[in-house]
Design an enzyme around this catalytic site. Structure first.
Site, PDB file in Angstrom:
ATOM      1  CG  HIS A  53      -1.759  -1.039   1.520  1.00 14.79           C
ATOM      2  ND1 HIS A  53      -1.388  -2.195   2.143  1.00 14.79           N
ATOM      3  CD2 HIS A  53      -3.073  -1.174   1.236  1.00 14.79           C
ATOM      4  CE1 HIS A  53      -2.429  -3.001   2.228  1.00 14.79           C
ATOM      5  NE2 HIS A  53      -3.460  -2.414   1.677  1.00 14.79           N
ATOM      6  CG  ASP A  95       1.798  -1.266   3.351  1.00 14.23           C
ATOM      7  OD1 ASP A  95       1.063  -0.916   4.278  1.00 14.23           O
ATOM      8  OD2 ASP A  95       1.479  -2.128   2.502  1.00 14.23           O
ATOM      9  CG  MET A 140      -1.056  -5.919  -6.392  1.00 12.18           C
ATOM     10  SD  MET A 140      -1.119  -5.340  -4.687  1.00 12.18           S
ATOM     11  CE  MET A 140      -1.724  -6.797  -3.834  1.00 12.18           C
ATOM     12  CD  GLU A 173      -8.478  -8.366  -1.184  1.00  9.63           C
ATOM     13  OE1 GLU A 173      -7.513  -7.730  -1.673  1.00  9.63           O
ATOM     14  OE2 GLU A 173      -8.429  -8.934  -0.075  1.00  9.63           O
ATOM     15  CE  LYS A 214     -12.381  -8.982   5.686  1.00 12.20           C
ATOM     16  NZ  LYS A 214     -11.289  -8.334   6.428  1.00 12.20           N
ATOM     17  CD  GLU A 220      -7.743 -12.154   2.095  1.00 11.29           C
ATOM     18  OE1 GLU A 220      -7.222 -11.102   1.673  1.00 11.29           O
ATOM     19  OE2 GLU A 220      -7.997 -12.363   3.298  1.00 11.29           O
ATOM     20  CG  HIS A 270     -11.523 -11.476   2.103  1.00 10.33           C
ATOM     21  ND1 HIS A 270     -11.052 -10.355   1.477  1.00 10.33           N
ATOM     22  CD2 HIS A 270     -10.873 -11.546   3.302  1.00 10.33           C
ATOM     23  CE1 HIS A 270     -10.144  -9.768   2.252  1.00 10.33           C
ATOM     24  NE2 HIS A 270     -10.014 -10.476   3.359  1.00 10.33           N
ATOM     25  CG  ASP A 294      -4.957 -10.982  -1.731  1.00 13.11           C
ATOM     26  OD1 ASP A 294      -4.050 -10.810  -2.573  1.00 13.11           O
ATOM     27  OD2 ASP A 294      -5.479 -10.049  -1.091  1.00 13.11           O
ATOM     28  CG  ASP A 305      -9.797 -11.336   7.003  1.00 14.94           C
ATOM     29  OD1 ASP A 305      -9.581 -12.454   6.502  1.00 14.94           O
ATOM     30  OD2 ASP A 305      -9.270 -10.292   6.586  1.00 14.94           O
ATOM     31  CG  ASP A 332      -5.918 -11.909   6.773  1.00 11.66           C
ATOM     32  OD1 ASP A 332      -6.651 -12.307   5.851  1.00 11.66           O
ATOM     33  OD2 ASP A 332      -5.857 -10.713   7.129  1.00 11.66           O
ATOM     34  CG  ASP A 342      -3.747 -10.120   2.160  1.00 12.39           C
ATOM     35  OD1 ASP A 342      -3.036  -9.680   3.081  1.00 12.39           O
ATOM     36  OD2 ASP A 342      -4.832  -9.599   1.835  1.00 12.39           O
TER      37      ASP A 342
HETATM   38  C1  GLT Z   1      -5.803  -5.520   4.186  1.00 17.10           C
HETATM   39  C2  GLT Z   1      -6.867  -6.514   3.789  1.00 17.10           C
HETATM   40  C3  GLT Z   1      -6.493  -7.327   2.629  1.00 17.10           C
HETATM   41  C4  GLT Z   1      -6.300  -6.559   1.370  1.00 17.10           C
HETATM   42  C5  GLT Z   1      -5.170  -5.627   1.427  1.00 17.10           C
HETATM   43  C6  GLT Z   1      -5.170  -4.751   0.209  1.00 17.10           C
HETATM   44  S1  GLT Z   1      -5.061  -4.759   2.874  1.00 17.10           S
HETATM   45  O1  GLT Z   1      -4.789  -6.156   4.890  1.00 17.10           O
HETATM   46  O2  GLT Z   1      -7.142  -7.334   4.919  1.00 17.10           O
HETATM   47  O3  GLT Z   1      -7.386  -8.366   2.409  1.00 17.10           O
HETATM   48  O4  GLT Z   1      -5.970  -7.468   0.357  1.00 17.10           O
HETATM   49  O5  GLT Z   1      -5.672  -3.498   0.452  1.00 17.10           O
HETATM   50 MN    MN Z   2      -8.164 -11.069   4.760  1.00 19.65          MN
HETATM   51 MN    MN Z   3      -6.528  -9.513   0.707  1.00 17.34          MN
END
Ligand code: GLT
Ligand code: MN
Ligand code: MN
Length: 390
Positions: free
Chosen positions: A56, A59, A90, A183, A185, A219, A222, A247, A257, A259, A289
């Site tokens: 980002h 970041d 990206m 993306e 979610k 993702e 998500h 992702d 979420d 991750d 991600d």
């Molecule tokens: C954030 C989010 C991710 C996205 C990123 C891109 S940032 O961490 O949880 O799923 O992919 O903005």
């Molecule tokens: Mn996520």
């Molecule tokens: Mn993501």
């Protein structure tokens, strides 16, 4: 013997600066790790075999940094990339952290906020281009609501569309080589987020002025939060030629979420995903991600990075064995899984004669219905394969 699962640059594994840089802060607790400087992340990931890092705007360049500060930071970062042979395929914009985005960015009610979000994105696209990125991710984390009374949801979609159209024109006008990947979610951080699944986004893309410039960045976590089969979502995105980025991570059902490290939870689902990515000819980044558990120190972060790539490569090898497994392949052939290109009833192309012949055809429906298909055996062979028992 060399490690057969050691990643190579050609595997195109990437991590976000925000992923390995995640400090383990959550809504209930403080950070548990120190910030890892971007140059160190680049060096470490390169040593581990990654292809690149994604980021980002903030970041790398802090929110509100002066132009001079920005240029110095970017110069140092480019040097780190060059020193360690790392790419930035990206880039994306942080449109969710600053309180100004509490009502959304592209969909906020205040036109000043929407305009600021587009301005921030244009600057961030410039930064991405400067670093060599050709994919631009848009994750609308704050594009949602707690109180639906605050706007007509159709107005939100319209505003989103306007901003994406504007940014496509900007990219064309600048003659940048950049495609957008949206993306989805379903919720978190907002109670409900607009465009909640990859399927919603695929439909939305067709309403844009430049649908050819826009694809998806699905993702794992998500889609799993929505209770969906990620492998199916990816198959549909590939079929629509819209898988511009992906992702990878993992997620237990019915949670926030998480991750989690790729392949740490849904082994069978991720096996079919890797098999699909590898067999489809998808040549984009395999982007992780996700982040290390909050229990970890910096060494744990690098273990997490190693593990993500390793699990992908193990699943890739399992996919190869699936293709070579005589018993599995014989069953697939027998059940017609591969299709073989036959079309005995002419369903692939409508014709009046075909239709009338089909209307007159009689089928042994009871016999067809009674026939066992043997998928129990087939699935167990896959389980045996994944667990190392074949
Ligand atoms: C954030 C989010 C991710 C996205 C990123 C891109 S940032 O961490 O949880 O799923 O992919 O903005
Ligand atoms: Mn996520
Ligand atoms: Mn993501």
């Amino acid at each position: 013997m060399p490690d057969p699962y050691a990643p190579k640059k050609s595997d195109k594994f990437t991590f976000g600066l925000w992923t390995v840089g995640n400090r383990g802060r959550d809504p209930f607790g403080e950070a548990v790790r120190d910030t890892i400087p971007p140059a160190r992340i680049v060096q470490k990931l390169s040593e581990l075999g990654a292809y690149g890092v994604n980021l980002h705007d903030n970041d790398l360049v802090p929110f509100g940094a002066s132009a001079a500060e920005r240029d110095r930071i970017v110069r140092d970062f480019k040097k780190a990339l060059a020193d360690h042979g790392m790419k930035v395929p990206m880039a994306t914009t942080n449109l969710f952290f600053h309180p100004v985005f509490k009502d959304g960015a592209f969909t906020a009610n205040d036109p000043k906020v929407r305009a600021f979000a587009v301005q921030k994105t244009m600057r961030s696209i410039d930064l991405g281009v400067e670093l060599g990125a050709t994919v631009y991710v848009m994750w609308g984390g704050r594009e949602g609501v707690e109180a639906d009374a605050c706007r007509d949801a159709r107005e939100a979609i319209k505003r989103y569309r306007e901003c994406v159209n504007f940014l496509c024109e900007y990219v064309l006008d600048q003659r940048y080589e950049m495609r957008f990947a949206l993306e989805a979610k379903p919720n978190e951080p907002r109670s409900d987020i607009y465009l909640p699944t990859t399927g919603h986004i695929l439909a939305f893309i067709e309403t844009l002025d430049h649908p050819e410039m826009v694809g998806v960045n699905p993702e794992v976590a998500h889609e799993h939060m929505s209770g969906l089969n990620f492998y199916h979502s990816i198959a549909q995105a590939i079929d629509a030629e819209k898988l511009f980025h992906i992702d990878l991570n993992d997620q237990k059902p019915g949670r926030y979420d998480q991750d989690l490290r790729f392949g740490s939870e849904s082994l069978k689902g991720m096996f079919f995903l890797v098999k699909l990515l590898e067999e489809s000819g998808y040549d984009g980044s395999r982007h992780f991600d996700s982040h290390a558990y909050r229990t970890e120190d910096e060494e744990g972060v690098w273990e997490f990075a190693r593990g993500s790539m390793r699990s992908y490569l193990i699943l890739k090898e399992k996919a190869r064995r699936f293709g070579e497994d005589r018993q599995i392949q014989a069953i697939l052939k027998e059940i017609g899984a591969t299709g073989n290109g036959d079309d005995p009833y002419g369903l692939g192309r409508y014709g009046r004669d075909t239709a009338s012949r089909l209307k007159d055809t009689s089928f042994e429906v009871d016999a067809l219905a009674r026939k066992g298909l043997g998928y129990e055996r087939l699935d167990q062979l896959v389980v045996d394969l994944l667990l190392g028992a074949r």
